[in-house]
Design an enzyme around this catalytic site. Structure first.
Site, PDB file in Angstrom:
ATOM      1  N   ASN A 137       0.805  -1.205   0.000  1.00  0.00           N
ATOM      2  CA  ASN A 137       0.000   0.000   0.000  1.00  0.00           C
ATOM      3  C   ASN A 137       0.849   1.271   0.000  1.00  0.00           C
ATOM      4  OD1 ASN A 137      -2.450   1.788   0.469  1.00  0.00           O
ATOM      5  ND2 ASN A 137      -3.332  -0.245   0.349  1.00  0.00           N
ATOM      6  N   ARG A 138       0.403   2.314   0.706  1.00  0.00           N
ATOM      7  CA  ARG A 138       0.987   3.643   0.488  1.00  0.00           C
ATOM      8  C   ARG A 138       1.988   4.055   1.573  1.00  0.00           C
ATOM      9  NH1 ARG A 138      -4.251   3.851  -1.497  1.00  0.00           N
ATOM     10  NH2 ARG A 138      -4.313   4.635  -3.642  1.00  0.00           N
ATOM     11  N   HIS A 161      -3.187  -8.379  -2.767  1.00  0.00           N
ATOM     12  CA  HIS A 161      -4.264  -7.577  -3.364  1.00  0.00           C
ATOM     13  C   HIS A 161      -5.242  -8.536  -4.063  1.00  0.00           C
ATOM     14  CE1 HIS A 161      -6.253  -4.137  -5.139  1.00  0.00           C
ATOM     15  NE2 HIS A 161      -5.332  -3.301  -4.683  1.00  0.00           N
ATOM     16  N   ASP A 215     -12.866   2.040  -0.631  1.00  0.00           N
ATOM     17  CA  ASP A 215     -11.412   2.009  -0.624  1.00  0.00           C
ATOM     18  C   ASP A 215     -11.061   2.231   0.842  1.00  0.00           C
ATOM     19  OD1 ASP A 215      -8.778   1.944  -1.274  1.00  0.00           O
ATOM     20  OD2 ASP A 215      -8.833   3.568  -2.744  1.00  0.00           O
ATOM     21  N   GLU A 246      -8.184  -7.325   0.993  1.00  0.00           N
ATOM     22  CA  GLU A 246      -6.720  -7.435   1.005  1.00  0.00           C
ATOM     23  C   GLU A 246      -6.219  -7.650   2.425  1.00  0.00           C
ATOM     24  OE1 GLU A 246      -5.017  -3.990  -1.024  1.00  0.00           O
ATOM     25  OE2 GLU A 246      -6.988  -3.650  -1.938  1.00  0.00           O
TER      26      GLU A 246
END
Length: 333
Positions: free
Chosen positions: A76-77, A180, A241, A291
């Protein structure tokens, strides 16, 4: 169809390993991130994982995160691509420029090595691995030496996954990983999106800022989110999300996707090492991605307790392992 088999083949022009067992077939693409791209029931025509069409293949080669089961390492981020760990700052490439983040790591597109594949009795299997050291392109991103191994077994009980990460270096390294996993809705031919219900072992929902990074605060759960813990919910009730903590039920951490028309449930049972769920549904159509994630998004850049947010390290020689399974239950009426 009792026998099982494993063989090399071609999938949309890519080298693939095919597994068969009972009525099931699974397809692995070792050269594109060790992605398990298909899990199907050949008798019913069910296709549980979203597969790329021939037209999708150029997009898939560019970024394969919304097909099959791509591995995200680190997942992820990460804010500004910054990755602080043990008094050092590592810099990952900013590949989500509109939000100034690094997104999804770098192992989901590199070639993985096929260590072995075969079949025995009712089961077939494949093992793939990626070894990162000074020679590997991923070493420039995060300069640690490690091996990630994926072992899949297909049997009449469905598709089982085992993942291991081994620290091959001389210093501690972070162990941050997610899958994912991209599921078709509907997975059954002739069913509609509205025939589906989804359950998920969520706890709290994280508040995210405009860069899709957690603020450290929780949001109150909406009624539909509460329903995910109980009787289930339409997977497309809103554009999702969303990021959640995990709250195991009955000792298990899992997602259930039920086709109410066929009375069939796909169960995605993941281990309790995964402390977070990310839930994405493509703006509310076609597919849903539950996920399982070891760590909170952007975990190294937050001040929250490491144990709580799944931010953990592997000492030299340490091995971390977790399992997951996709299987099918036929529900009594």
């Amino acid at each position: 169809m009792g026998a099982s088999s494993a063989f090399e083949g071609i999938y949309q022009g890519q080298k693939a390993i095919y597994l068969r067992a009972g009525t099931y077939e699974a397809v692995m693409l070792p050269e594109i991130g060790g992605n398990m791209i298909a899990f199907r029931d050949l008798t019913t025509g069910y296709r549980f994982l979203r597969e790329p069409s021939q037209e999708d293949m150029s997009k898939f080669r560019e970024t394969s995160t919304v097909w099959g089961i791509p591995v995200l390492f680190p997942p992820n981020r990460f804010e500004d691509g910054r990755f602080p760990f043990r008094d050092r700052i590592y810099q990952l490439p900013v590949n989500e420029p509109e939000r100034d983040n690094h997104l999804h790591g770098f192992l989901y597109q590199v070639p993985w090595e096929v260590e072995s594949f075969g079949s025995k009795g009712e089961e077939s299997f494949v093992t793939v691995s990626v070894r990162v050291d000074e020679e590997h392109s991923a070493y420039r991103r995060l300069p640690f030496r490690y091996t990630v191994k994926l072992h899949y077994t297909l049997s009449p009980d469905g598709l089982a996954q085992r993942v291991t990460v081994r620290n091959d270096g001389q210093e501690a390294m972070p162990c941050l990983l997610a899958f994912h996993t991209t599921l078709n809705v509907p997975f059954a031919p002739g069913s509609k999106e509205s025939d589906y219900r989804m359950k998920l072992t969520v706890g709290q929902r994280w508040e995210m800022n405009e860069r899709m990074l957690p603020t450290g605060r929780y949001l109150p759960l909406e009624p539909q989110e509460e329903a995910m813990k109980g009787e289930g919910v339409d997977p497309f009730w809103t554009s999702l999300d969303h990021h959640y903590t995990v709250e195991p039920q009955n000792g298990r951490n899992r997602m259930e996707l039920t086709d109410t028309k066929r009375n069939v449930t796909l169960v995605y049972d993941v281990g309790t090492s995964y402390k977070q769920w990310m839930l994405y549904n493509n703006g509310g159509k076609d597919f849903v991605c539950p996920e399982p994630q070891v760590n909170l998004v952007n975990a190294p850049n937050t001040n929250l307790p490491a144990e709580e947010i799944g931010l953990f390290s592997l000492e030299p020689g340490d091995i971390w392992e977790e399992r997951a399974r996709l299987y099918v239950k036929v529900n009594s009426h």
